[in-house]
Design a protein around this motif. Structure first.
Motif, mmCIF file in Angstrom:
data_model
loop_
_atom_site.group_PDB
_atom_site.id
_atom_site.type_symbol
_atom_site.label_atom_id
_atom_site.label_comp_id
_atom_site.label_asym_id
_atom_site.label_seq_id
_atom_site.Cartn_x
_atom_site.Cartn_y
_atom_site.Cartn_z
ATOM 1 N N VAL A 186 0.820 -1.360 0.031
ATOM 2 C CA VAL A 186 -0.097 0.042 0.078
ATOM 3 C C VAL A 186 0.824 1.021 0.111
ATOM 4 O O VAL A 186 0.586 2.113 -0.810
ATOM 5 C CB VAL A 186 -0.871 -0.014 1.302
ATOM 6 N N ALA A 187 1.968 1.300 0.720
ATOM 7 C CA ALA A 187 2.775 2.299 0.965
ATOM 8 C C ALA A 187 3.541 2.660 -0.234
ATOM 9 O O ALA A 187 3.485 3.887 -0.806
ATOM 10 C CB ALA A 187 3.737 2.326 2.088
ATOM 11 N N GLY A 188 4.123 1.627 -0.816
ATOM 12 C CA GLY A 188 4.789 1.656 -1.952
ATOM 13 C C GLY A 188 3.896 2.168 -3.434
ATOM 14 O O GLY A 188 4.509 3.074 -4.216
ATOM 15 N N TYR A 189 2.836 1.567 -3.721
ATOM 16 C CA TYR A 189 2.117 1.869 -4.748
ATOM 17 C C TYR A 189 1.223 3.310 -4.644
ATOM 18 O O TYR A 189 1.068 3.774 -5.439
ATOM 19 C CB TYR A 189 0.928 0.904 -5.066
ATOM 20 N N THR A 190 1.237 3.717 -3.297
ATOM 21 C CA THR A 190 0.506 5.212 -2.937
ATOM 22 C C THR A 190 1.767 5.999 -3.413
ATOM 23 O O THR A 190 1.420 7.136 -3.885
ATOM 24 C CB THR A 190 0.121 5.040 -1.698
ATOM 25 N N ALA A 191 2.603 5.755 -3.040
ATOM 26 C CA ALA A 191 3.962 6.710 -3.344
ATOM 27 C C ALA A 191 4.127 6.782 -4.945
ATOM 28 O O ALA A 191 4.364 8.021 -5.442
ATOM 29 C CB ALA A 191 5.289 6.096 -2.809
ATOM 30 N N ILE A 192 3.840 6.075 -5.643
ATOM 31 C CA ILE A 192 4.059 5.587 -7.221
ATOM 32 C C ILE A 192 2.997 6.565 -7.718
ATOM 33 O O ILE A 192 3.266 7.385 -8.663
ATOM 34 C CB ILE A 192 4.138 4.261 -7.546
ATOM 35 N N ALA A 193 1.813 6.465 -7.135
ATOM 36 C CA ALA A 193 0.662 7.276 -7.574
ATOM 37 C C ALA A 193 0.864 8.710 -7.276
ATOM 38 O O ALA A 193 0.766 9.583 -8.396
ATOM 39 C CB ALA A 193 -0.641 6.730 -7.028
ATOM 40 N N VAL A 194 1.536 8.967 -6.386
ATOM 41 C CA VAL A 194 1.677 10.618 -6.140
ATOM 42 C C VAL A 194 2.510 11.052 -6.737
ATOM 43 O O VAL A 194 2.549 12.275 -7.262
ATOM 44 C CB VAL A 194 1.716 10.669 -4.525
ATOM 45 N N ARG A 195 3.634 9.991 -6.968
ATOM 46 C CA ARG A 195 4.835 10.573 -7.701
ATOM 47 C C ARG A 195 4.341 10.967 -9.220
ATOM 48 O O ARG A 195 4.920 11.824 -9.856
ATOM 49 C CB ARG A 195 5.740 9.801 -7.776
ATOM 50 N N LYS A 196 3.553 10.242 -9.725
ATOM 51 C CA LYS A 196 3.088 10.307 -11.139
ATOM 52 C C LYS A 196 2.254 11.579 -11.197
ATOM 53 O O LYS A 196 2.268 12.178 -12.294
ATOM 54 C CB LYS A 196 2.265 9.193 -11.560
ATOM 55 N N ILE A 197 1.491 11.951 -10.015
ATOM 56 C CA ILE A 197 0.881 13.102 -10.211
ATOM 57 C C ILE A 197 1.624 14.297 -10.054
ATOM 58 O O ILE A 197 1.365 15.388 -10.771
ATOM 59 C CB ILE A 197 -0.389 13.214 -9.028
ATOM 60 N N VAL A 198 2.561 14.400 -9.008
ATOM 61 C CA VAL A 198 3.222 15.731 -8.811
ATOM 62 C C VAL A 198 4.422 15.869 -9.440
ATOM 63 O O VAL A 198 5.268 16.906 -9.874
ATOM 64 C CB VAL A 198 3.699 15.585 -7.195
#
Length: 448
Positions: A192-204
Motif C-alpha cells: 500500500v505504501a509503495g504503490y501510493t507513493a508511485i501514484a502520488v509521484r506520477k501526479i506531482v
C-alpha cells in the motif's frame, strides 16, 4: 583575492583534498605555509599570492589552545566525553520533564513526539532567520545523536527478551493468528505504501533529490568488547554469590544482564552481512540475554521466569537492565528531529509522496489489523495489543495506552518482530513488487 573568493577557494581545495588525500604531498619536516601580504589603504583587505612574499605564517597541524599551545589528545578525548554527556543529558532530561508534565496535565498525546516537533520547528525557524545558529545547535547535539544511533537496536530489545513471559498466557492458536496478521499485514502495508507513493509521484512529477550524507557510528572496538566481557563475568559471579548485594535482586542482576545484552549486540554486529540475515544482531541480543538469565536462574535456583522478571520490572525505584534500555525510547523519538532537519531539503521536495503514503499506509494498517483480527477470531485484547504494529516502539506503547486491557509487552514485541521481518526481506520483496524508485523504496520500507 577577496575574502569571499578565498573562502570558496579554500572549500574547493578542502573538497579536493578530502577526495584524494594521497595526491597532496607536503614538504617534509615543515608545517603548511600560507603566504600572506597585507596592503595599504585603498586596496583590498587581504591578499594571498605567490609573488612579492614578505612573510610566511606557519600553520600548525595540531590543535591549538587559546594561548597557542598544543592541546594534548587526552584532553580532546575528555572534552569529547563531556560533550557527549552534556548533549545526551539534555535530551534525557527533556524527555523526563515532558513525560512528567504530560502526566500531570493528563495529556494522552506522546510527550516525546511533542518534543520532537518542537525541536524540529525551532530548528526550521532558526534556519530561516539565522542558519548558522541552527547548524550550531545541530552540531552541539551530534554526539548524543551518534550515541543513540550507535546503540539504537538495544533500546528495542527488552520486550523480546521477556517474550517468554509475555506469551506464557497466550494460547497457541492465538499465537498463530498473530503471526499470520504480522506477516500478512507487513506485506500488505508495504504494498500500500509503495504503490501510493508511485501514484502520488506520477501526479506531482517531482524530480528525485539525493539525500544528505549521514555520518555513521564507529564500529565496536576490541577494548569495548573485553570491557563489557569483564563487567559481565564479575557481576555474574557477584550476583550468584550475593543475590542482593546491590539492594535487590533486580539491581544486582542489572549489570550482568545489561552486559549480556550489549555483548550479544556487539558480537552480532561484527558478523558479515550474509550471517546477519540468518542471525540478526537483535536476535543475538535476545539469545545472549536469555541464555544468561537461564544460567543465572540455574545457579541461583530461582528459575528463568524470575530472572526475566528482574530484567524488566517496570518499576522506577527498582529498575532492571531492560528498564534502563527502554528508558531511552523517548530520547530516540526526540532525536529524530535532528535527522529530519538534516534531510529537510529531501522532505520538503518529496513532502507529497512521503506524507500521503505514510498517512494512508498507517490508517490501512490500523484498520486492516482490527478487521482481520475480528474475522479470524483473535481475542479483542490481543487484537488491540497488535494494532500499532507498523510504528516505532515508543509511539506504539503510547497508542495502546489509550485502550484498556492491552498487553504493552506484546505490543513492543510485535513491533520489533515486524522490524526484523522487514530488515531481512524488504529488499527482496520490493524487487518482486517492482518498486525500483529510490524514493518509493524508502517510503515503503519506513511505512512497513
Amino acid at each position: 583575492m577577496s575574502v569571499a573568493r578565498l573562502d570558496k577557494t579554500a572549500m574547493k581545495i578542502s573538497a579536493d583534498f578530502n577526495g584524494n588525500p594521497a595526491s597532496h604531498k607536503w614538504p617534509q619536516g615543515r608545517g603548511i605555509q600560507t603566504p600572506i601580504r597585507a596592503t595599504g589603504a585603498g586596496s583590498r583587505f587581504l591578499q594571498v599570492g605567490h609573488d612579492e612574499l614578505r612573510s610566511h605564517r606557519r600553520v600548525p597541524t595540531k590543535p591549538m589552545g587559546a594561548k597557542g599551545e598544543n592541546i594534548p589528545v587526552r584532553f580532546q578525548s575528555v572534552f569529547g566525553i563531556m560533550h557527549l554527556i552534556i548533549s545526551l543529558g539534555i535530551i534525557l532530561v527533556m524527555d523526563k520533564f515532558l513525560k512528567r508534565a504530560f502526566v500531570a496535565a493528563a495529556i494522552k498525546f506522546p510527550s516525546a513526539l511533542f518534543g520532537m516537533f518542537c525541536i524540529f520547528s525551532i530548528l526550521m525557524i532558526l534556519d530561516s532567520v539565522v542558519p548558522s545558529t541552527a547548524m550550531s545547535l545541530v552540531n552541539f547535539f551530534e554526539p548524543a545523536n551518534m550515541f543513540i544511533q550507535r546503540w539504537l537496536p538495544l533500546f528495542y530489545v527488552p520486550s523480546l527478551v521477556v517474550l517468554p513471559l509475555t506469551v506464557k498466557d497466550i494460547p497457541a492458536a492465538s499465537g498463530i493468528k498473530i503471526l499470520f496478521i504480522l506477516v500478512g499485514g507487513w506485506l500488505a502495508s508495504l504494498s500500500v505504501a509503495g504503490y501510493t507513493a508511485i501514484a502520488v509521484r506520477k501526479i506531482v512529477k517531482t524530480e528525485t533529490v539525493s539525500a544528505e550524507p549521514m555520518p555513521k557510528p564507529s564500529p565496536f572496538s576490541q577494548i569495548e568488547l573485553w570491557a563489557w566481557t569483564g563487567i559481565f563475568v564479575s557481576s555474574f559471579v557477584l550476583a550468584v554469590l550475593y543475590p542482593t548485594a546491590l539492594g535487590t535482586n533486580a539491581k544486582t542482576c542489572l549489570p550482568f544482564l545489561l552486559a549480556a545484552t550489549v555483548l550479544g549486540y556487539m558480537v552480532g554486529s561484527r558478523w558479515q552481512s550474509d550471517a546477519k540475515k540468518a542471525l540478526h544482531p537483535i536476535i543475538c541480543c535476545i539469545l545472549s540475554a536469555d541464555l544468561s538469565a537461564l544460567a543465572y536462574g540455574y545457579f541461583s535456583q530461582s528459575g528463568l521466569d524470575a530472572v526475566l522478571g528482574y530484567y524488566l520490572t517496570k518499576l522506577s525505584y527498582n529498575p532492571g537492565a531492560g528498564d534502563i534500555l527502554m528508558g531511552f525510547l523517548g530520547s530516540v523519538i526526540i532525536s529524530f528531529a535532528f535527522s529530519m532537519f538534516k534531510q529537510r531539503k529531501l522532505v520538503k521536495k518529496h513532502a507529497s509522496e512521503i506524507f500521503s503514503s505514510v498517512v494512508i499506509s498507517t490508517i490501512f494498517s490500523l484498520y486492516s489489523t482490527a478487521l482481520v483480527g475480528r474475522l479470524i477470531g483473535l481475542e479483542p485484547a490481543l487484537t488491540i495489543s497488535i494494532l500499532p504494529r507498523c510504528i516505532t516502539v515508543a509511539l506504539a506503547l503510547s497508542v495502546v495506552s489509550f485502550f484498556e486491557g492491552a498487553n504493552a509487552s506484546l505490543t513492543a514485541a510485535v513491533v520489533v518482530l515486524t522490524g526484523l521481518i522487514g530488515a531481512n526481506f524488504v529488499q527482496a520483496m520490493l524487487n518482486k513488487l517492482r518498486l525500483n524508485d529510490p524514493i518509493v523504496r524508502g517510503i515503503a520500507t519506513a511505512s512497513r
